[in-house]
Write an enzyme that holds these catalytic residues in place. Structure first.
Site, short mmCIF file in Angstrom:
data_model
loop_
_atom_site.label_atom_id
_atom_site.label_comp_id
_atom_site.label_asym_id
_atom_site.label_seq_id
_atom_site.Cartn_x
_atom_site.Cartn_y
_atom_site.Cartn_z
N TYR A 205 0.83 -1.22 0.00
CA TYR A 205 0.00 0.00 0.00
C TYR A 205 0.86 1.27 0.00
CZ TYR A 205 -4.14 -2.80 0.23
OH TYR A 205 -5.13 -3.69 -0.11
N ARG B 108 1.64 1.95 -3.59
CA ARG B 108 0.49 2.51 -4.32
C ARG B 108 0.21 3.96 -3.88
NH1 ARG B 108 -4.14 -1.64 -3.55
NH2 ARG B 108 -5.32 -0.30 -4.97
N GLN C 128 -15.45 1.87 -6.37
CA GLN C 128 -14.74 0.75 -5.76
C GLN C 128 -13.26 1.10 -5.65
OE1 GLN C 128 -16.19 -3.30 -7.41
NE2 GLN C 128 -16.64 -1.83 -9.01
N ASN C 129 -12.87 2.16 -6.34
CA ASN C 129 -11.45 2.51 -6.41
C ASN C 129 -10.98 3.20 -5.14
OD1 ASN C 129 -11.68 1.52 -8.99
ND2 ASN C 129 -11.80 3.54 -9.96
N ASP D 286 -8.06 5.00 -5.25
CA ASP D 286 -7.25 6.17 -5.64
C ASP D 286 -8.09 7.44 -5.44
OD1 ASP D 286 -7.98 5.04 -8.92
OD2 ASP D 286 -8.78 6.90 -8.09
N HIS E 175 -14.79 1.00 -0.98
CA HIS E 175 -13.69 0.09 -0.62
C HIS E 175 -12.54 0.81 0.06
CE1 HIS E 175 -15.12 -3.00 -3.84
NE2 HIS E 175 -15.87 -3.02 -2.76
N ASN F 157 -17.60 -0.34 -20.56
CA ASN F 157 -16.47 -1.17 -20.16
C ASN F 157 -15.67 -1.61 -21.38
OD1 ASN F 157 -15.46 -2.08 -17.50
ND2 ASN F 157 -15.49 -4.11 -18.47
N ALA G 184 -13.41 4.14 -21.37
CA ALA G 184 -14.23 5.10 -20.61
C ALA G 184 -13.84 6.54 -20.97
CB ALA G 184 -14.04 4.86 -19.12
C1 BV8 Z 1 -17.90 -8.77 1.77
C2 BV8 Z 1 -9.76 -2.79 -1.90
C3 BV8 Z 1 -19.15 -9.60 3.59
C4 BV8 Z 1 -8.46 -3.48 -2.03
C5 BV8 Z 1 -11.29 -4.30 -2.90
C6 BV8 Z 1 -18.35 -15.68 -3.96
C7 BV8 Z 1 -19.39 -15.06 -4.62
C8 BV8 Z 1 -19.74 -13.75 -4.35
C9 BV8 Z 1 -19.03 -13.02 -3.39
C10 BV8 Z 1 -17.99 -13.62 -2.76
C11 BV8 Z 1 -17.64 -14.95 -3.03
N1 BV8 Z 1 -16.58 -15.25 -2.24
C12 BV8 Z 1 -16.24 -14.17 -1.50
C13 BV8 Z 1 -17.09 -13.19 -1.80
C14 BV8 Z 1 -17.13 -11.88 -1.26
C15 BV8 Z 1 -16.03 -11.02 -1.87
C16 BV8 Z 1 -16.01 -11.10 -3.38
O1 BV8 Z 1 -16.82 -10.49 -4.04
N2 BV8 Z 1 -15.05 -11.87 -3.90
C17 BV8 Z 1 -14.99 -12.02 -5.35
C18 BV8 Z 1 -13.52 -11.94 -5.79
C19 BV8 Z 1 -15.62 -13.34 -5.74
N3 BV8 Z 1 -16.36 -9.68 -1.47
C20 BV8 Z 1 -15.92 -9.22 -0.30
O2 BV8 Z 1 -15.17 -9.83 0.43
C21 BV8 Z 1 -16.45 -7.86 0.10
N4 BV8 Z 1 -16.93 -7.94 1.44
O3 BV8 Z 1 -18.47 -9.51 1.01
O4 BV8 Z 1 -18.18 -8.70 3.09
C22 BV8 Z 1 -19.39 -9.27 5.00
C23 BV8 Z 1 -20.68 -9.35 5.46
C24 BV8 Z 1 -20.92 -9.05 6.78
C25 BV8 Z 1 -19.87 -8.67 7.62
C26 BV8 Z 1 -18.57 -8.58 7.12
C27 BV8 Z 1 -18.32 -8.91 5.81
C28 BV8 Z 1 -15.35 -6.80 0.09
C29 BV8 Z 1 -14.82 -6.62 -1.30
C30 BV8 Z 1 -13.85 -5.44 -1.32
C31 BV8 Z 1 -12.45 -5.95 -1.55
N5 BV8 Z 1 -11.56 -4.81 -1.74
N6 BV8 Z 1 -10.54 -3.23 -3.02
C32 BV8 Z 1 -7.51 -2.58 -2.72
O5 BV8 Z 1 -7.90 -1.86 -3.65
O6 BV8 Z 1 -6.34 -2.61 -2.33
S1 BV8 Z 1 -11.97 -4.96 -4.27
C33 BV8 Z 1 -11.10 -4.55 -5.65
O7 BV8 Z 1 -11.81 -5.17 -6.72
C34 BV8 Z 1 -11.08 -3.08 -6.02
O8 BV8 Z 1 -11.87 -2.27 -5.19
C35 BV8 Z 1 -11.65 -3.11 -7.43
O9 BV8 Z 1 -12.19 -1.93 -7.80
C36 BV8 Z 1 -12.64 -4.16 -7.22
C37 BV8 Z 1 -13.41 -4.71 -8.33
O10 BV8 Z 1 -12.57 -4.91 -9.38
P1 BV8 Z 1 -12.82 -3.97 -10.65
O11 BV8 Z 1 -12.87 -2.55 -10.21
O12 BV8 Z 1 -13.98 -4.50 -11.39
O13 BV8 Z 1 -11.47 -4.16 -11.38
P2 BV8 Z 1 -11.14 -5.29 -12.43
O14 BV8 Z 1 -9.69 -5.22 -12.71
O15 BV8 Z 1 -11.75 -6.58 -11.97
O16 BV8 Z 1 -11.95 -4.85 -13.73
C38 BV8 Z 1 -11.61 -3.65 -14.39
C39 BV8 Z 1 -12.49 -3.60 -15.62
O17 BV8 Z 1 -12.21 -2.40 -16.32
C40 BV8 Z 1 -12.24 -4.75 -16.59
O18 BV8 Z 1 -13.46 -5.37 -16.91
C41 BV8 Z 1 -11.64 -4.08 -17.83
O19 BV8 Z 1 -12.11 -4.66 -19.04
C42 BV8 Z 1 -12.15 -2.67 -17.70
N7 BV8 Z 1 -11.29 -1.64 -18.27
C43 BV8 Z 1 -9.95 -1.61 -18.31
N8 BV8 Z 1 -9.53 -0.45 -18.89
C44 BV8 Z 1 -10.66 0.25 -19.21
C45 BV8 Z 1 -11.78 -0.50 -18.82
N9 BV8 Z 1 -13.04 -0.08 -19.01
C46 BV8 Z 1 -13.21 1.13 -19.60
N10 BV8 Z 1 -12.18 1.91 -20.00
C47 BV8 Z 1 -10.91 1.51 -19.83
N11 BV8 Z 1 -9.89 2.31 -20.23
#
Ligand code: BV8
Length: 261
Positions: free
Chosen positions: A77, A80, A113-114, A116, A131, A227, A245
């Site tokens: 961190y 970053r 979700q970001n 930054d 987040h 996206n 975007a």
């Molecule tokens: C919670 C901080 C419960 C970190 C982040 C199974 C099924 C469903 C859910 C779960 C599961 N197993 C576990 C879970 C829950 C879990 C989850 O969802 N896991 C996933 C991986 C399956 N979620 C959690 O744990 C959340 N908490 O559920 O709590 C609870 C209930 C009661 C009490 C207590 C707890 C917490 C989730 C938060 C995690 N922290 N960030 C850090 O940043 O250091 S998440 C992290 O992923 C970032 O925030 C990021 O933003 C986020 C999502 O990712 P995206 O933003 O979508 O980024 P990604 O790279 O995936 O995609 C980018 C997209 O942009 C791509 O599609 C690409 O094509 C596109 N792109 C690229 N360039 C461009 C573009 N689009 C347009 N223009 C461009 N130029």
């Protein structure tokens, strides 16, 4: 560029005009993910081989990772945080803050979700960091929260102690996997109450953020996605625009502003 303009103009004008209420101001909610910061040079989460900045997400973005190897997580961190001074908001961030300026007070909410600070530096005011925020750290003993962006904080990867209670090792003010995102009630209210829900630059992998689209849809919002690739929940959108975007948003926002006038 011309083809994007034609596609956007045709689809937006016909459908968007019906979205705007006749008896009250339009309400807009926006959800952004890592993709909106990609053109600013900030790495997304899922593009490479499942690694993120060379780390497995489980090792650096979970409470367990923090307990097992705090030094690794802290250094991840810190790096970053240092990168924030090297990136600037792009045309996608600026388009969204321009839209907010044209909206009635209280009718625009940007949920990101970001972690930054590019949305706030791009001028967005009503912003929810569900987040967490890279710029902030939090004491796990007294919960004191403060900015850690001065040179004294970033010149090395030494842990920072809490200025309030003296605890030796504050943590990043980041929501890790398995932790509850911030301001869920407030952001869900904004999503349920909006007429228009824009989802930008997110793969739809992470919940509960990815579930907001279904909530908006079932509450009658008109849902538009932007996206680079179709996200996992692409079928839920009324409209989906594939591309950068930074190119799509300025065009879409201008069309919407023209219709609102
Ligand atoms: C919670 C901080 C419960 C970190 C982040 C199974 C099924 C469903 C859910 C779960 C599961 N197993 C576990 C879970 C829950 C879990 C989850 O969802 N896991 C996933 C991986 C399956 N979620 C959690 O744990 C959340 N908490 O559920 O709590 C609870 C209930 C009661 C009490 C207590 C707890 C917490 C989730 C938060 C995690 N922290 N960030 C850090 O940043 O250091 S998440 C992290 O992923 C970032 O925030 C990021 O933003 C986020 C999502 O990712 P995206 O933003 O979508 O980024 P990604 O790279 O995936 O995609 C980018 C997209 O942009 C791509 O599609 C690409 O094509 C596109 N792109 C690229 N360039 C461009 C573009 N689009 C347009 N223009 C461009 N130029």
């Amino acid at each position: 560029m011309v083809s994007i303009q034609i596609v956007l103009a045709l689809s937006n004008i016909m459908a968007l005009t019906d979205v705007i209420p006749s008896d009250r101001p339009l309400r807009v909610a926006v959800l952004t993910g890592a993709g909106i910061s990609a053109e600013s040079g900030v790495n997304t989460f899922r593009g490479q081989d499942g690694l993120w900045n060379g780390h497995r997400i489980e090792d650096v973005a979970t409470p367990e990772g923090w307990i097992i190897d705090s030094e690794k997580v802290w250094a991840f961190y810190q790096e970053r945080r240092r990168q924030l001074k090297d990136v600037e908001p792009n045309s996608g961030h600026l388009a969204l803050s321009e839209l907010e300026k044209r909206m009635e007070a209280g009718c625009f909410t940007l949920i990101t979700q970001n972690v930054d600070d590019l949305h706030e530096r791009g001028g967005t005011e009503n912003l929810i960091h569900m987040h967490g925020e890279l710029r902030l750290v939090r004491c796990e003993v007294c919960e004191h929260k403060f900015e850690a962006m001065d040179s004294k904080h970033l010149e090395n990867d030494e842990f920072i102690s809490c200025p309030e209670c003296g605890h030796a090792k504050v943590r990043p003010e980041i929501v890790w996997f398995g932790e509850m995102p911030f301001k869920m009630t407030e952001l869900q209210r904004a999503v349920i109450d909006c007429d228009l829900f824009l989802v930008i630059g997110t793969s739809g992998n992470v919940y509960p953020a990815a579930g907001l689209l279904g909530q908006a849809l079932s509450s009658g919002s008109y849902c538009v996605g932007f996206n680079l690739e179709p996200p996992l929940n692409v079928d839920l959108f009324h409209e989906f625009h594939q591309g950068l975007a930074g190119e799509l948003l300025p065009l879409f926002v201008q069309e919407l502003i023209d219709i609102m006038m």
